[in-house]
Write an enzyme that holds these catalytic residues in place. Structure first.
Site, PDB file in Angstrom:
ATOM      1  CB  ILE A  17      -0.913  -0.079   1.168  1.00 51.07           C
ATOM      2  CG1 ILE A  17      -1.869  -1.311   0.871  1.00 51.07           C
ATOM      3  CG2 ILE A  17      -1.714   1.283   1.410  1.00 51.07           C
ATOM      4  CD1 ILE A  17      -2.984  -1.481   2.200  1.00 51.07           C
ATOM      5  CG  ASP A  36       9.461  -0.601   4.867  1.00 44.14           C
ATOM      6  OD1 ASP A  36      10.002  -1.682   5.093  1.00 44.14           O
ATOM      7  OD2 ASP A  36       8.268  -0.469   4.206  1.00 44.14           O
ATOM      8  CG  ASN A  37      11.364  -3.620   9.086  1.00 43.33           C
ATOM      9  OD1 ASN A  37      10.599  -3.609   8.162  1.00 43.33           O
ATOM     10  ND2 ASN A  37      11.159  -4.313  10.395  1.00 43.33           N
ATOM     11  CG  ASP A  59      11.918  -2.381  13.721  1.00 41.09           C
ATOM     12  OD1 ASP A  59      10.743  -1.950  14.182  1.00 41.09           O
ATOM     13  OD2 ASP A  59      12.218  -3.481  13.061  1.00 41.09           O
ATOM     14  CE1 TYR A 148      -2.408  -6.814  10.598  1.00 39.56           C
ATOM     15  CE2 TYR A 148      -4.687  -6.907  11.157  1.00 39.56           C
ATOM     16  CZ  TYR A 148      -3.730  -6.386  10.355  1.00 39.56           C
ATOM     17  OH  TYR A 148      -3.866  -5.567   9.334  1.00 39.56           O
ATOM     18  CB  VAL A 192      -6.194 -14.798   0.086  1.00 43.41           C
ATOM     19  CG1 VAL A 192      -7.220 -13.660  -0.257  1.00 43.41           C
ATOM     20  CG2 VAL A 192      -6.624 -15.949  -0.613  1.00 43.41           C
ATOM     21  CB  ILE A 193      -6.057 -11.501  -4.188  1.00 44.86           C
ATOM     22  CG1 ILE A 193      -7.575 -11.609  -4.030  1.00 44.86           C
ATOM     23  CG2 ILE A 193      -5.634 -10.793  -5.751  1.00 44.86           C
ATOM     24  CD1 ILE A 193      -8.393 -10.529  -4.533  1.00 44.86           C
ATOM     25  NE  ARG A 216     -10.935 -12.428   5.082  1.00 40.43           N
ATOM     26  CZ  ARG A 216     -11.392 -13.359   5.736  1.00 40.43           C
ATOM     27  NH1 ARG A 216     -12.698 -13.867   5.749  1.00 40.43           N
ATOM     28  NH2 ARG A 216     -10.586 -14.073   6.707  1.00 40.43           N
ATOM     29  NE  ARG A 275      -3.584 -19.017   7.079  1.00 38.62           N
ATOM     30  CZ  ARG A 275      -3.176 -18.052   5.987  1.00 38.62           C
ATOM     31  NH1 ARG A 275      -3.590 -16.912   5.997  1.00 38.62           N
ATOM     32  NH2 ARG A 275      -2.001 -18.074   5.244  1.00 38.62           N
TER      33      ARG A 275
HETATM   34  P1  NAD Z   1       2.966  -4.986   3.471  1.00 39.59           P
HETATM   35  O1  NAD Z   1       3.772  -5.817   4.394  1.00 39.59           O
HETATM   36  O2  NAD Z   1       3.517  -4.695   2.133  1.00 39.59           O
HETATM   37  O3  NAD Z   1       3.480  -3.449   4.025  1.00 39.59           O
HETATM   38  C1  NAD Z   1       3.935  -3.046   5.258  1.00 39.59           C
HETATM   39  C2  NAD Z   1       5.316  -2.542   5.324  1.00 39.59           C
HETATM   40  O4  NAD Z   1       5.657  -2.169   6.510  1.00 39.59           O
HETATM   41  C3  NAD Z   1       6.394  -3.402   4.673  1.00 39.59           C
HETATM   42  O5  NAD Z   1       6.986  -2.517   3.691  1.00 39.59           O
HETATM   43  C4  NAD Z   1       7.193  -3.759   5.750  1.00 39.59           C
HETATM   44  O6  NAD Z   1       8.684  -3.846   5.304  1.00 39.59           O
HETATM   45  C5  NAD Z   1       7.021  -2.697   6.735  1.00 39.59           C
HETATM   46  N1  NAD Z   1       7.328  -2.871   8.012  1.00 39.59           N
HETATM   47  C6  NAD Z   1       6.805  -4.046   8.800  1.00 39.59           C
HETATM   48  N2  NAD Z   1       7.157  -4.048  10.224  1.00 39.59           N
HETATM   49  C7  NAD Z   1       8.105  -2.937  10.238  1.00 39.59           C
HETATM   50  C8  NAD Z   1       8.796  -2.320  11.243  1.00 39.59           C
HETATM   51  N3  NAD Z   1       8.801  -3.000  12.383  1.00 39.59           N
HETATM   52  N4  NAD Z   1       9.405  -1.455  11.095  1.00 39.59           N
HETATM   53  C9  NAD Z   1       9.397  -0.817   9.989  1.00 39.59           C
HETATM   54  N5  NAD Z   1       8.724  -1.152   8.682  1.00 39.59           N
HETATM   55  C10 NAD Z   1       8.158  -2.295   9.040  1.00 39.59           C
HETATM   56  O7  NAD Z   1       1.516  -4.794   3.686  1.00 39.59           O
HETATM   57  P2  NAD Z   1       0.315  -3.708   3.339  1.00 39.59           P
HETATM   58  O8  NAD Z   1      -0.695  -4.494   2.820  1.00 39.59           O
HETATM   59  O9  NAD Z   1       0.779  -2.627   2.239  1.00 39.59           O
HETATM   60  O10 NAD Z   1      -0.095  -3.186   4.908  1.00 39.59           O
HETATM   61  C11 NAD Z   1       0.097  -1.614   5.091  1.00 39.59           C
HETATM   62  C12 NAD Z   1      -0.613  -1.588   6.222  1.00 39.59           C
HETATM   63  O11 NAD Z   1      -2.086  -1.685   5.948  1.00 39.59           O
HETATM   64  C13 NAD Z   1      -0.482  -2.637   7.285  1.00 39.59           C
HETATM   65  O12 NAD Z   1      -0.459  -1.738   8.801  1.00 39.59           O
HETATM   66  C14 NAD Z   1      -1.560  -3.435   7.489  1.00 39.59           C
HETATM   67  O13 NAD Z   1      -1.934  -4.085   8.701  1.00 39.59           O
HETATM   68  C15 NAD Z   1      -2.741  -2.445   7.052  1.00 39.59           C
HETATM   69  N6  NAD Z   1      -3.763  -3.326   6.348  1.00 39.59           N
HETATM   70  C16 NAD Z   1      -3.439  -3.894   5.079  1.00 39.59           C
HETATM   71  C17 NAD Z   1      -4.680  -4.651   4.595  1.00 39.59           C
HETATM   72  C18 NAD Z   1      -4.497  -5.228   3.367  1.00 39.59           C
HETATM   73  O14 NAD Z   1      -5.751  -5.876   2.942  1.00 39.59           O
HETATM   74  N7  NAD Z   1      -3.382  -5.073   2.761  1.00 39.59           N
HETATM   75  C19 NAD Z   1      -5.909  -4.419   5.270  1.00 39.59           C
HETATM   76  C20 NAD Z   1      -5.882  -3.861   6.614  1.00 39.59           C
HETATM   77  C21 NAD Z   1      -4.958  -3.345   7.089  1.00 39.59           C
HETATM   78  C1  UD1 Z   2      -6.129  -9.354   5.511  1.00 38.96           C
HETATM   79  C2  UD1 Z   2      -4.965  -8.593   5.438  1.00 38.96           C
HETATM   80  C3  UD1 Z   2      -4.879  -7.799   6.946  1.00 38.96           C
HETATM   81  C4  UD1 Z   2      -6.183  -7.027   7.205  1.00 38.96           C
HETATM   82  C5  UD1 Z   2      -7.353  -7.900   6.725  1.00 38.96           C
HETATM   83  C6  UD1 Z   2      -8.457  -6.834   7.033  1.00 38.96           C
HETATM   84  C7  UD1 Z   2      -2.663  -9.291   4.595  1.00 38.96           C
HETATM   85  C8  UD1 Z   2      -1.705 -10.324   4.297  1.00 38.96           C
HETATM   86  N1  UD1 Z   2      -3.586  -9.474   5.265  1.00 38.96           N
HETATM   87  O1  UD1 Z   2      -6.309 -10.466   6.331  1.00 38.96           O
HETATM   88  O2  UD1 Z   2      -3.664  -7.287   6.982  1.00 38.96           O
HETATM   89  O3  UD1 Z   2      -6.030  -6.425   8.262  1.00 38.96           O
HETATM   90  O4  UD1 Z   2      -7.300  -8.520   5.559  1.00 38.96           O
HETATM   91  O5  UD1 Z   2      -9.673  -7.729   6.664  1.00 38.96           O
HETATM   92  O6  UD1 Z   2      -2.963  -8.375   3.872  1.00 38.96           O
HETATM   93  N2  UD1 Z   2      -6.239 -18.229   2.500  1.00 38.96           N
HETATM   94  C9  UD1 Z   2      -6.435 -19.377   1.924  1.00 38.96           C
HETATM   95  N3  UD1 Z   2      -5.303 -19.741   0.975  1.00 38.96           N
HETATM   96  C10 UD1 Z   2      -4.042 -18.944   1.199  1.00 38.96           C
HETATM   97  C11 UD1 Z   2      -4.042 -17.704   1.861  1.00 38.96           C
HETATM   98  C12 UD1 Z   2      -5.105 -17.392   2.532  1.00 38.96           C
HETATM   99  O7  UD1 Z   2      -7.295 -20.011   1.873  1.00 38.96           O
HETATM  100  O8  UD1 Z   2      -3.073 -19.494   0.598  1.00 38.96           O
HETATM  101  C13 UD1 Z   2      -7.235 -17.521   3.382  1.00 38.96           C
HETATM  102  C14 UD1 Z   2      -7.119 -17.110   4.717  1.00 38.96           C
HETATM  103  O9  UD1 Z   2      -7.385 -18.370   5.386  1.00 38.96           O
HETATM  104  C15 UD1 Z   2      -8.423 -16.206   5.046  1.00 38.96           C
HETATM  105  C16 UD1 Z   2      -8.453 -15.556   3.568  1.00 38.96           C
HETATM  106  O10 UD1 Z   2      -7.952 -16.448   2.423  1.00 38.96           O
HETATM  107  O11 UD1 Z   2      -9.532 -17.127   5.057  1.00 38.96           O
HETATM  108  C17 UD1 Z   2      -8.042 -14.298   3.491  1.00 38.96           C
HETATM  109  O12 UD1 Z   2      -6.619 -14.192   3.964  1.00 38.96           O
HETATM  110  P1  UD1 Z   2      -5.772 -13.238   4.070  1.00 38.96           P
HETATM  111  O13 UD1 Z   2      -5.577 -12.542   2.525  1.00 38.96           O
HETATM  112  O14 UD1 Z   2      -4.478 -13.652   4.746  1.00 38.96           O
HETATM  113  O15 UD1 Z   2      -6.310 -11.810   4.718  1.00 38.96           O
HETATM  114  P2  UD1 Z   2      -7.078 -11.664   6.021  1.00 38.96           P
HETATM  115  O16 UD1 Z   2      -6.838 -12.674   6.887  1.00 38.96           O
HETATM  116  O17 UD1 Z   2      -8.536 -11.393   5.698  1.00 38.96           O
END
Ligand code: NAD
Ligand code: UD1
Length: 311
Positions: A17, A36-37, A59, A148, A192-193, A216, A275
């Site tokens: 993101i 970013d770490n 970090d 989380y 998952v996607i 989802r 899970r």
């Molecule tokens: P991502 O893993 O691609 O991005 C997270 C970034 O944070 C990474 O670049 C990672 O290297 C960095 N990071 C992790 N731990 C760190 C630390 N201790 N110090 C410094 N950097 C650190 O994931 P994302 O999907 O881009 O998620 C961004 C934010 O959005 C996260 O807070 C995540 O919980 C939140 N979020 C994501 C989703 C989703 O569907 N992707 C949904 C809800 C919330």
């Molecule tokens: C995701 C986000 C989390 C966010 C949340 C908000 C990631 C990694 N996780 O969590 O940061 O806060 O949405 O709704 O971006 N699954 C499979 N097979 C796989 C992987 C996943 O079946 O190989 C299933 C999981 O068990 C789950 C679903 O797919 O039921 C979604 O999993 P995942 O993409 O990890 O997302 P969330 O747990 O919803």
């Protein structure tokens, strides 16, 4: 430094993101500082030769580093966290450092340096299974099922404390499931996607945890970035967190069938035990989001998948 020229700090800006937000802000002439770490993020996600971008590899649990990075910034977008729910189940202590202590460090650094506006990436996970059978609005009871989710909810409460006590201007977003290019598929903890599309393209077997009927609300990254950019310059901060989703429930089985249509078939799909802590159904009521922001035309799942798959 005036706010127009001061940089915006994006923690976690080398991730999925964050790096899209970096691109969007640089494109409108803002300066950006990324902390970013690189645990999940990558230099490859960033235009490192852009003069408006500064990367600090540190970090978010390191208070001194966060303080130094925050000094002189116009605003903060706090995204750094271990984004995998499952990783927090497996390592609650380690992920707490990133997912909670990091937020507290951001709050303290902002207080110290007089930076007020902060966007925070909270999550639909804070509602636990309270969305069963209905769209989840922001008043829905919170029921964090995992470390989380507990860290995200605690972070929200701390941001609100710093708002009351120290004048911070937090915009708390509860993202539902965001997807699109640059979501790293390389770990079993990945979104998952990203995992399903990569494995389908490579003809590798796909594992579904549970019966695949869990749902989802998938939201495309470009649409999210649009909202985040607006929130950085919104003149007034209204109270209360904001859900970010399209209010569309898609099951994993439906997702697989969409991917199958786009690719002309799927590799072997196996079903395994669900899970621990996995949420069954998650769909946003996004009334508040559309009341507060100009929503772009939603990118349908099939269009987002097509862009991701290069089709
Ligand atoms: P991502 O893993 O691609 O991005 C997270 C970034 O944070 C990474 O670049 C990672 O290297 C960095 N990071 C992790 N731990 C760190 C630390 N201790 N110090 C410094 N950097 C650190 O994931 P994302 O999907 O881009 O998620 C961004 C934010 O959005 C996260 O807070 C995540 O919980 C939140 N979020 C994501 C989703 C989703 O569907 N992707 C949904 C809800 C919330
Ligand atoms: C995701 C986000 C989390 C966010 C949340 C908000 C990631 C990694 N996780 O969590 O940061 O806060 O949405 O709704 O971006 N699954 C499979 N097979 C796989 C992987 C996943 O079946 O190989 C299933 C999981 O068990 C789950 C679903 O797919 O039921 C979604 O999993 P995942 O993409 O990890 O997302 P969330 O747990 O919803």
């Amino acid at each position: 430094m005036s706010d127009a020229v001061a940089p915006i700090l994006i923690t976690g800006g080398a991730g999925f993101i964050g790096s899209h937000l970096v691109d969007a802000l640089l494109a409108v002439g803002r300066r950006v500082r990324v902390l970013d770490n690189l645990s999940m993020g990558s230099r490859d996600n960033l235009p490192l030769d852009h003069p408006g971008l500064q990367l600090i590899v540190a970090d978010v649990a390191d208070a001194a580093a966060v303080s130094a990075a925050t000094e002189g910034c116009a605003a903060v977008v706090h995204l750094a966290a271990v984004a995998s729910v499952q990783a927090s189940v497996d390592d609650p202590v380690g992920t707490h450092q990133s997912n909670f202590v990091g937020t507290l460090n951001v709050c303290e650094a902002m207080r110290l340096h007089g930076v007020r506006r902060v966007l925070f990436a909270s999550s639909a996970a804070v509602y636990g299974n309270n969305g069963e059978g209905c769209a989840i609005d922001e008043q829905t009871s919170k029921a964090p099922l995992t470390p989380y989710a507990a860290d995200k909810l605690a972070s929200e409460h701390y941001l609100e404390f710093y708002q009351r006590q120290h004048g911070l201007e937090p915009v708390i977003f509860r993202f539902f499931n965001i997807f699109g290019p640059r979501q790293d598929p390389s770990s079993p903890y990945s979104g998952v996607i990203s995992i399903f599309t990569q494995r389908a393209q490579q003809g590798m077997p796909i594992r579904v945890f549970g019966d695949g009927e869990q749902t989802r609300d998938f939201f495309y990254i470009g649409d999210l970035v649009d909202v985040l950019v607006q929130a950085l310059s919104a003149p007034v901060i209204e109270p209360g967190a904001v859900n970010v989703g399209w209010s569309q429930a898609v099951s994993l089985n439906q997702l697989l069938s969409e991917i199958g249509v786009l690719l002309g078939g799927l590799p072997e799909v196996t079903y395994q035990a669900p899970r621990a802590g996995d949420i069954r159904h998650s769909r946003a009521d996004n009334q508040r989001l559309s009341d507060r922001f100009e929503l772009p035309t939603p990118t349908p799942l099939a269009d987002g998948l097509r862009q991701l798959l290069g089709r």
